[in-house]
Enzyme design. Structure first.
Site, mmCIF file in Angstrom:
data_model
loop_
_atom_site.group_PDB
_atom_site.id
_atom_site.type_symbol
_atom_site.label_atom_id
_atom_site.label_comp_id
_atom_site.label_asym_id
_atom_site.label_seq_id
_atom_site.Cartn_x
_atom_site.Cartn_y
_atom_site.Cartn_z
ATOM 1 N N GLY A 178 0.800 -1.214 0.000
ATOM 2 C CA GLY A 178 0.000 0.000 0.000
ATOM 3 C C GLY A 178 0.831 1.262 0.000
ATOM 4 O O GLY A 178 0.438 2.266 0.599
ATOM 5 N N GLY A 179 1.988 1.237 -0.688
ATOM 6 C CA GLY A 179 2.819 2.432 -0.816
ATOM 7 C C GLY A 179 2.369 3.302 -1.967
ATOM 8 O O GLY A 179 1.279 3.123 -2.530
ATOM 9 N N VAL A 180 3.229 4.238 -2.353
ATOM 10 C CA VAL A 180 2.875 5.213 -3.388
ATOM 11 C C VAL A 180 2.555 4.529 -4.712
ATOM 12 O O VAL A 180 1.516 4.799 -5.337
ATOM 13 C CB VAL A 180 4.018 6.232 -3.583
ATOM 14 C CG1 VAL A 180 3.709 7.157 -4.752
ATOM 15 C CG2 VAL A 180 4.234 7.044 -2.309
ATOM 16 N N HIS A 435 -5.394 35.780 -6.498
ATOM 17 C CA HIS A 435 -6.746 35.329 -6.161
ATOM 18 C C HIS A 435 -7.598 35.243 -7.424
ATOM 19 O O HIS A 435 -7.572 36.154 -8.246
ATOM 20 C CB HIS A 435 -7.388 36.317 -5.183
ATOM 21 C CG HIS A 435 -8.809 35.972 -4.843
ATOM 22 N ND1 HIS A 435 -9.136 34.964 -3.959
ATOM 23 C CD2 HIS A 435 -9.985 36.500 -5.289
ATOM 24 C CE1 HIS A 435 -10.449 34.884 -3.853
ATOM 25 N NE2 HIS A 435 -10.987 35.809 -4.660
#
Length: 445
Positions: A178-180, A435
Site C-alpha cells: 500500500g505504498g505510493v 486570487h
C-alpha cells in the site's frame, strides 16, 4: 579514452548532472545500458502519470453532472491510452537526448563496469573500450523488490512494468503493498473498472506520509470501491488464489491479477561496484551533503543513495554534485523535498509529519483547514472537502505541510520553498498569493 567525468546511469540524476557539467565546460561520458531517461521516464513516473491523466479525465466526465454538464456514459480505448503513453515517453526521451547532444555529452549505450579507482584515476570498461576519468558519478537507480512469497515464482504476476503494458483491464486486481506505487495503480485500475484490493502489512497505507492525510485518501478510495486489507500479510499465492493472514487467522481470496508493489531498492550490483570500497547507508551508498561518497572523487546521486527514491530528489542531488565539481557552493537539504501521490484526488507532503516529530520528541503545534476555505478549490471540487495541514515548531518555524486534494502536486512546492528558506508562519503569511488560486489555502490556514 579520457574524459573529465564519467556518469553511470542515464536517469533523472544522470542526465541532469551530465548536462550541468557539460555546460560548465567539462568533457563528459554518460553510460546507460537500457534507455535514456531511466526507470522514471520509460516505465515509472511519466508513463504512470500519462495513464493516470486519462483516468482522471474519465472520472471528470463521469461526475460532470455535478458541474452542470450532462454527457453520455463515457468509455475508454485502452490501446489508444497506451499509444499516447508511448508517444509521450518518446517525445521526452528525444528532448533529453537533444539537450545532451547540444552540450557535447558522449552517450554510450551499454553496461559500464568500474575496473579500478586509484591515484585519482578511475578506469571503466564498456564493451571493448576502456575509459579513464578523474571523477565518477554513480546514478545506477533502483529495482523492484520481489518478496519471498510461497507460490509467487510459479505465478504470472505483475510488477509496475506489466501493469503499464497490459492491453486488457482485469476484472479483479489485488495489489500487494500500500505504498505510493501501489496506490497510484489502485487509482488507475479502479477508474478503468477493476475490482481493486490493496493488501498492506502495516496498519495504514502510505508509510512515511502523514497518517491523517493517508487515512483521508484511503477513506475516499474506499468510497470509490477499493477494498483495503490493513495489518494483513500475504502468506502464499497460487495462480489466481491468494492466502492472507491477519491476527493469526487465514483466508483465501480469488483475484484475476496480482500486482507486486512492496517497494524498490538501490541497484548496487552489475557495475563493478565491488571493486570500490564505498561506505553504505541503509541499503544504498553513503554520501555527504555535497553527494560525495567515502571516496571523494566518486559521487552518488539518485536512488542509489537510498534516501527517498524520487525523481525530483535525484535531480536535486545531481545539481548539488555538479555544483560541487564546478566549484559552486551548494548542499543537499532533504527536509525540503516534497512527496506526492498522484491519485485522484492527490495528496502531497513536505517536511516533518506528526509521527516523525513524536518519534524525535520534538514539540510542535498543528494548524489545519478544509481545502474548501480556498475559493478556487470550491469552484473546481464538488466531491470532497480536502485538508491542508501545517505543522509548526518553536518560534513559528514551519516544519511540515500536508495536503489532501487537487492540485496538491502543484502547490506543495510553495511549502517546500518555505521550509527550504526557514520561513516562519508570519513571514509566509505575508507572501501575496494571486486570487483566486488554490495556493491561497496556506494563508487561510
Amino acid at each position: 579514452m579520457a574524459f573529465d567525468v564519467a556518469i553511470i546511469g542515464g536517469g533523472p540524476a544522470g542526465y541532469t548532472v551530465a548536462e550541468r557539467l557539460a555546460k560548465g565546460g567539462l568533457k563528459i561520458v554518460l553510460f546507460e545500458k537500457r534507455a535514456l531517461g531511466g526507470v522514471c521516464l520509460n516505465e515509472g513516473c511519466i508513463p504512470t502519470k500519462t495513464m493516470l491523466y486519462s483516468a482522471k479525465i474519465l472520472d471528470t466526465i463521469r461526475n460532470s453532472a455535478k458541474y452542470g454538464i450532462t454527457s453520455p456514459e463515457p468509455s475508454f480505448d485502452l490501446p489508444k491510452i497506451l499509444q499516447r503513453k508511448t508517444k509521450v515517453v518518446k517525445k521526452l526521451t528525444a528532448g533529453i537526448r537533444a539537450k545532451l547532444t547540444a552540450h557535447n555529452v558522449t552517450m554510450i549505450n551499454g553496461e559500464a563496469k568500474v575496473l579500478s579507482a586509484a591515484n585519482d584515476q578511475i578506469s571503466i570498461k564498456c564493451g571493448e573500450e576502456t575509459y579513464s576519468v578523474s571523477k565518477l558519478i554513480l546514478c545506477t537507480g533502483s529495482e523492484t523488490v520481489i518478496p519471498t512469497i510461497p507460490g509467487l515464482t510459479e505465478t504470472v504476476y505483475w510488477t509496475s512494468r506489466e501493469a503499464l503494458e497490459s492491453k486488457e483491464v482485469p476484472e479483479s486486481l489485488t495489489i500487494v503493498g500500500g505504498g505510493v506505487i501501489g496506490l497510484e495503480f489502485a487509482s488507475l485500475y479502479n477508474s478503468l473498472g477493476s475490482r481493486v484490493t490493496v493488501v498492506e502489512m502495516l496498519d495504514e497505507i502510505l508509510p512515511g506520509m502523514d497518517c491523517e492525510v493517508s487515512a483521508l485518501l484511503r477513506e475516499e478510495y474506499t468510497r470509490k470501491g477499493v477494498k483495503f486489507l490493513l495489518g494483513t500479510k500475504v502468506t502464499s499465492i497460487n495462480q489466481s488464489e491468494i492466502t492472507l493472514e491477519k491476527q493469526g487467522e487465514q483466508t483465501v481470496m480469488p483475484s484475476e491479477k496480482v500486482l507486486i508493489s512492496v517497494g524498490r531498492r538501490p541497484v548496487l550490483t552489475g557495475y563493478g561496484l565491488e571493486n570500490l570500497t564505498l561506505e553504505r547507508f541503509r541499503n544504498g551508498i553513503a554520501v555527504n551533503e555535497v553527494m560525495q561518497t567515502s571516496q571523494s572523487n566518486i559521487y552518488a546521486c539518485g536512488d542509489i543513495t537510498g534516501f527517498s527514491l524520487l525523481a525530483h530528489t535525484a535531480v536535486r542531488e545531481a545539481e548539488v554534485a555538479a555544483n560541487h565539481i564546478l566549484g559552486i557552493s551548494d548542499k543537499m537539504n532533504y527536509p525540503s523535498v516534497p512527496a506526492v501521490v498522484y491519485t485522484n484526488p492527490e495528496i502531497a507532503g513536505v517536511g516533518e509529519t506528526e509521527e516523525s516529530l513524536k518519534e524525535k520528541n520534538i514539540t510542535y503545534s498543528v494548524k489545519k483547514q478544509p481545502m474548501t476555505f480556498s475559493g478556487r478549490f470550491v469552484t473546481e471540487n464538488e466531491l470532497f472537502n480536502g485538508l491542508c495541514k501545517v505543522i509548526i515548531g518553536e518560534n513559528e518555524k514551519i516544519l511540515g505541510v500536508h495536503i489532501f486534494g487537487n492540485p496538491a502536486s502543484e502547490i506543495i512546492a510553495l511549502a517546500g520553498m518555505a521550509i527550504e528558506h526557514g520561513l516562519t508562519l508570519s513571514q509566509w503569511q505575508r507572501t501575496v498569493f494571486p486570487h483566486p488560486t488554490v495556493g491561497e489555502i496556506f494563508k487561510e490556514v
